[in-house]
Write an enzyme that holds these catalytic residues in place. Structure first.
Site, PDB file in Angstrom:
ATOM      1  N   LYS A  76       0.816  -1.217   0.000  1.00  0.00           N
ATOM      2  CA  LYS A  76       0.000   0.000   0.000  1.00  0.00           C
ATOM      3  C   LYS A  76       0.853   1.272   0.000  1.00  0.00           C
ATOM      4  O   LYS A  76       0.503   2.239  -0.683  1.00  0.00           O
ATOM      5  CB  LYS A  76      -0.955   0.004   1.181  1.00  0.00           C
ATOM      6  N   THR A  77       1.960   1.273   0.759  1.00  0.00           N
ATOM      7  CA  THR A  77       2.792   2.478   0.805  1.00  0.00           C
ATOM      8  C   THR A  77       3.407   2.756  -0.561  1.00  0.00           C
ATOM      9  O   THR A  77       3.479   3.905  -1.009  1.00  0.00           O
ATOM     10  CB  THR A  77       3.896   2.325   1.865  1.00  0.00           C
ATOM     11  N   ASP A 110      -3.069   8.043   4.197  1.00  0.00           N
ATOM     12  CA  ASP A 110      -2.603   6.684   4.486  1.00  0.00           C
ATOM     13  C   ASP A 110      -3.280   6.179   5.761  1.00  0.00           C
ATOM     14  O   ASP A 110      -3.712   6.961   6.608  1.00  0.00           O
ATOM     15  CB  ASP A 110      -1.087   6.699   4.661  1.00  0.00           C
ATOM     16  N   GLU A 111      -3.372   4.849   5.919  1.00  0.00           N
ATOM     17  CA  GLU A 111      -3.939   4.218   7.121  1.00  0.00           C
ATOM     18  C   GLU A 111      -5.297   4.842   7.472  1.00  0.00           C
ATOM     19  O   GLU A 111      -5.572   5.198   8.619  1.00  0.00           O
ATOM     20  CB  GLU A 111      -2.971   4.360   8.310  1.00  0.00           C
ATOM     21  N   GLN A 136      -7.703  -4.202   9.409  1.00  0.00           N
ATOM     22  CA  GLN A 136      -6.612  -3.907  10.342  1.00  0.00           C
ATOM     23  C   GLN A 136      -6.939  -2.695  11.224  1.00  0.00           C
ATOM     24  O   GLN A 136      -6.028  -2.058  11.758  1.00  0.00           O
ATOM     25  CB  GLN A 136      -5.309  -3.669   9.577  1.00  0.00           C
ATOM     26  N   ARG A 146       1.458 -11.048  10.199  1.00  0.00           N
ATOM     27  CA  ARG A 146       2.844 -10.615  10.425  1.00  0.00           C
ATOM     28  C   ARG A 146       3.818 -11.698  10.002  1.00  0.00           C
ATOM     29  O   ARG A 146       4.995 -11.428   9.777  1.00  0.00           O
ATOM     30  CB  ARG A 146       3.100 -10.315  11.911  1.00  0.00           C
TER      31      ARG A 146
END
Length: 763
Positions: free
Chosen positions: A60-61, A254-255, A285, A646
């Protein structure tokens, strides 16, 4: 409006013209290199409102950074018209650096670094920039001061004392939390609904109002105020808002799932009717509801902004197929979600390994031994993460790692015996056993607050130095001679009496009883019970875990016999435990590779080849509060989803059949989350070996490490000459100090020194 608001736009000339067909004027292939189809769609989408639902490990980044570069290079957007927001300074710096590298041009010129014109930062950072530029419109002094968390806490305490608010009844941290929560909801003190509905609300609204007045008088701005004040500017300064709406036509966030109420309102106001918002996030998330994040923001984005186009990034570049299949199946049980399916072309990989431990000590031992196996097989300790729901779980795992000399770090936190609330409790216990410990005295003489300030402490230190006595003795002599002021005399006297009373009341108590009584009677537990949010819960759990540590260290200890057959001289368990706690706190390798231990919340955004998710039990994960709080179970499930994703190569789930929680030994049931993972994704394993090499024993004496056929295991039935048959339930220590706890049918649980216990395995 001050002219400096426009200055940054004038630093750069207009961007290069577009080509005749309206497309990019130059070579932009480097912006698109390496993007998959969905990433390409998100990066090159026509200008408009867009929601990118980006699954864990889907890049995503990268997509956000390339979107910014695409807007500038391909769409001809002025860099000064781009505002990008994220949640941490580290993420903002990384984003800015990556954008600059993408937009670097080989030819010299004033347009060689267009990223400088963009506003890239956190919500708070951008709000601070606005207030610095428009301090007059914000009705602030030009040199207004920002309060950090500690500064704010001290100021709230000052307000409460000026109002004669009882800090024992109304903790300062609770009042600070209340103020910040109201600001995050966009409310000033005068706008808090129903301020008189109960004494709690009335008291805290009065504190909030007085705090506001003091900040206004001193030109002070806390973190929550940055956003609230800049949001108020949008509504009170119409011309200023219109200027920034014309300037920032492209807002990238973002986020997005982590935005709270004031952040979302701030963004909507700035966007107005014409700006285009490109938001990236993952509703699966969203795990910070307890600190104000609203999952409703990302779920309602398509309703609140017109013509939203949605793209899902589902190809995962981190984890194996099995891990992703488990994560997908788990999160499918949540009803409120946008929906997506993670996938990978990297292959299925290994199954998820599930270990059912006998108890929490067995679980910790297993994790430590599997960690050691990974390292012995050539892996690095930095590849490994141990994740847990509660900070208090780290204690037994830390001890297991210390026994095997495995280096570790607590990510984003402190090791168990270094945590403030634990150190405070240990200081009370130290004073009970040894009054003349100046370090312990200074640590807790005013913790919780009891009105013993810096001047009184200075007076006690002065007496101690001049008379060459301990601070405890100085305090007693100062009281006897009336050397303190009236209020201080009373407060110091009450503290001295408290410690003497604690010592008298615990004179014949077991170690865990001493700890429990000190924690309760000192007021520590009640103090943290009033502390709001997850932090207060974590502190209370750590104090309860300290009692458990004492119980496991002590218990009904059977002393070894001397060569003459008599019991050895009694050693103070309290002193021994305090010394061991100090050694455990100091026995730490700060440099070099180390395994990471952390809460599941801290793990978000990280990845590791090997991951252990410990404590997968009902009442622990999901935690016991899920039944009382609506939406809590779904957030706990999202937290499990974060933990699973993770893992890159190998994932372990561990749970214990029994665990001591909050000082009570409980029978534990496997977490419902284990039932929600497809059985074919998991493989259950059992330990076939002994408890540990140092715990092996032959009947009649010391361990013979080569004698596997006679070794003791947790769960092993054994026979003792005096107590009869029992089951080994715990083991601790090493070498000649190795001991086991055996639950005997006739007399209950007993701790035995293994070298002298004469335990015979029963086949």
């Amino acid at each position: 409006m001050p002219n400096d608001a426009l200055a940054v736009e004038q630093q750069f000339p207009p961007p290069p013209p577009l080509s005749d067909d309206g497309g990019p004027s130059g070579d932009v292939t480097h912006i698109l290199d390496g993007l998959n189809d969905r990433q390409l769609e998100a990066v090159t989408a026509p200008v408009g409102n867009m929601l990118v639902v980006a699954g864990a490990g889907s890049g995503k980044t990268r997509v956000l950074v390339h979107r910014i570069a695409w807007l500038v290079e391909a769409e001809g957007i002025s860099p000064g018209g781009v505002l990008a927001v994220t949640f941490t300074n580290k993420a903002a710096a990384e984003m800015r650096g990556r954008v600059e590298r993408l937009l670097e041009r080989p030819t010299a010129g004033v347009f060689a670094a267009p990223a400088r014109a963009m506003w890239v930062g956190t919500f708070h950072g951008i709000a601070h920039r606005l207030l610095r530029m428009h301090w007059q419109e914000a009705q602030l002094p030009q040199n207004f001061q920002i309060l950090d968390a500690d500064d704010q806490l001290r100021l709230v305490r000052r307000v409460m004392r000026s109002q004669n608010v009882d800090e024992q009844r109304w903790p300062v941290r609770q009042a600070t939390w209340f103020i910040n929560a109201q600001k995050d909801a966009g409310r000033r003190a005068k706008a808090v609904p129903n301020p008189d509905r109960d004494v709690f609300m009335r008291t805290h609204v009065e504190i909030y109002a007085a705090y506001e007045a003091l900040c206004r008088q001193g030109g002070l701005v806390d973190f929550a105020e940055l956003l609230l004040r800049s949001y108020e500017i949008w509504h009170e300064q119409t011309a200023l808002l219109e200027h920034y709406q014309r300037r920032f036509r492209h807002l990238l966030v973002d986020e997005f799932q982590d935005t709270n109420g004031i952040q979302y309102a701030w963004l909507r106001a700035l966007a107005g009717r014409s700006a285009k918002v490109w938001a990236v996030g993952d509703d699966d998330q969203s795990i910070y509801g307890w600190r104000g994040a609203k999952i409703e923001n990302i779920l309602s984005f398509q309703r609140d902004f017109p013509g939203v186009r949605a793209v899902r990034l589902e190809q995962n570049y981190r984890s194996t197929g099995t891990i992703l299949r488990a994560a997908n199946a788990l999160i499918d049980n949540n009803a409120e979600r946008l929906g997506k399916k993670l996938w990978t072309d990297a292959g299925a990989g290994s199954p998820i390994l599930v270990y059912s431990a006998y108890n929490d000590l067995d679980e910790a031992r297993f994790i430590a031994e599997r960690t050691q196996r990974w390292i012995d097989d050539g892996g690095s300790a930095t590849d490994i993460a141990v994740l847990y729901r509660s900070n208090a779980q780290s204690r037994v795992i830390e001890e297991a790692f210390l026994r095997l000399d495995i280096p570790y770090r607590i990510y984003g936190g402190l090791r168990f015996f270094e945590r403030a609330e634990v150190r405070n409790a240990l200081a009370y216990m130290r004073l009970v056993g040894e009054r003349h410990s100046d370090i312990a005295f200074e640590r807790v003489v005013n913790t919780p607050a009891r009105g013993i300030g810096g001047k009184t402490l200075d007076a006690i230190r002065s007496i101690a130095r001049s008379r060459e006595v301990s601070m405890w003795q100085a305090a007693k002599e100062g009281i006897a001679e009336g050397l303190f002021s009236g209020r201080a005399q009373s407060a110091v006297g009450a503290f001295v009496k408290l410690i003497d009373t604690l010592a008298a009341e615990t004179a014949n108590c077991a170690l865990h009883e001493i700890a429990e009584h000190c924690i309760e009677a000192s007021g520590l537990l009640a103090h943290h019970a009033k502390e709001p949010g997850e932090q207060g819960v974590a502190r209370r759990e750590n104090l309860e875990e300290l009692v458990t540590a004492c119980r496991q260290f002590g218990g009904e200890m059977v002393l070894p016999l001397t060569p003459t057959g008599e019991e050895a001289e009694q050693v103070s368990e309290l002193t021994e435990f305090l010394d061991q706690a100090a050694l455990d706190s100091g026995d730490y390798q700060s440099g070099g590779p180390a395994a990471q231990m952390m809460t599941l919340h801290s793990a978000k955004g990280l990845e590791f080849p090997l991951v252990f998710m410990a404590g997968m039990e009902e009442g622990l994960f999901p935690d016991r509060r899920t039944e009382q709080e609506p939406g809590r179970l779904e957030e706990e499930r999202r937290l499990a989803y974060v933990g699973i994703t993770r893992a890159m190569q190998q994932l372990y789930f561990t749970h214990a059949e029994s665990r001591r929680l909050r000082g009570v030994q409980t029978v534990s049931w496997p977490s419902r989350f284990l039932q929600e993972v497809p059985p074919e994704c998991m493989e259950e394993i059992r330990m076939g070996g002994a408890v540990a090499r140092q715990f092996r024993a032959r009947s009649g004496g010391l361990a013979d490490e080569d004698a596997d056929e006679s070794s003791l295991r947790i769960g092993q039935t054994v026979r003792h000459a005096k107590f009869g048959e029992g089951v080994v339930i715990q083991a601790d220590g090493q070498g000649s100090r190795t001991r086991v706890q055996v639950n005997f049918a006739a007399v209950g649980a007993k701790w035995l020194m293994l070298a002298y216990a004469n335990l015979e395995p029963v086949r």
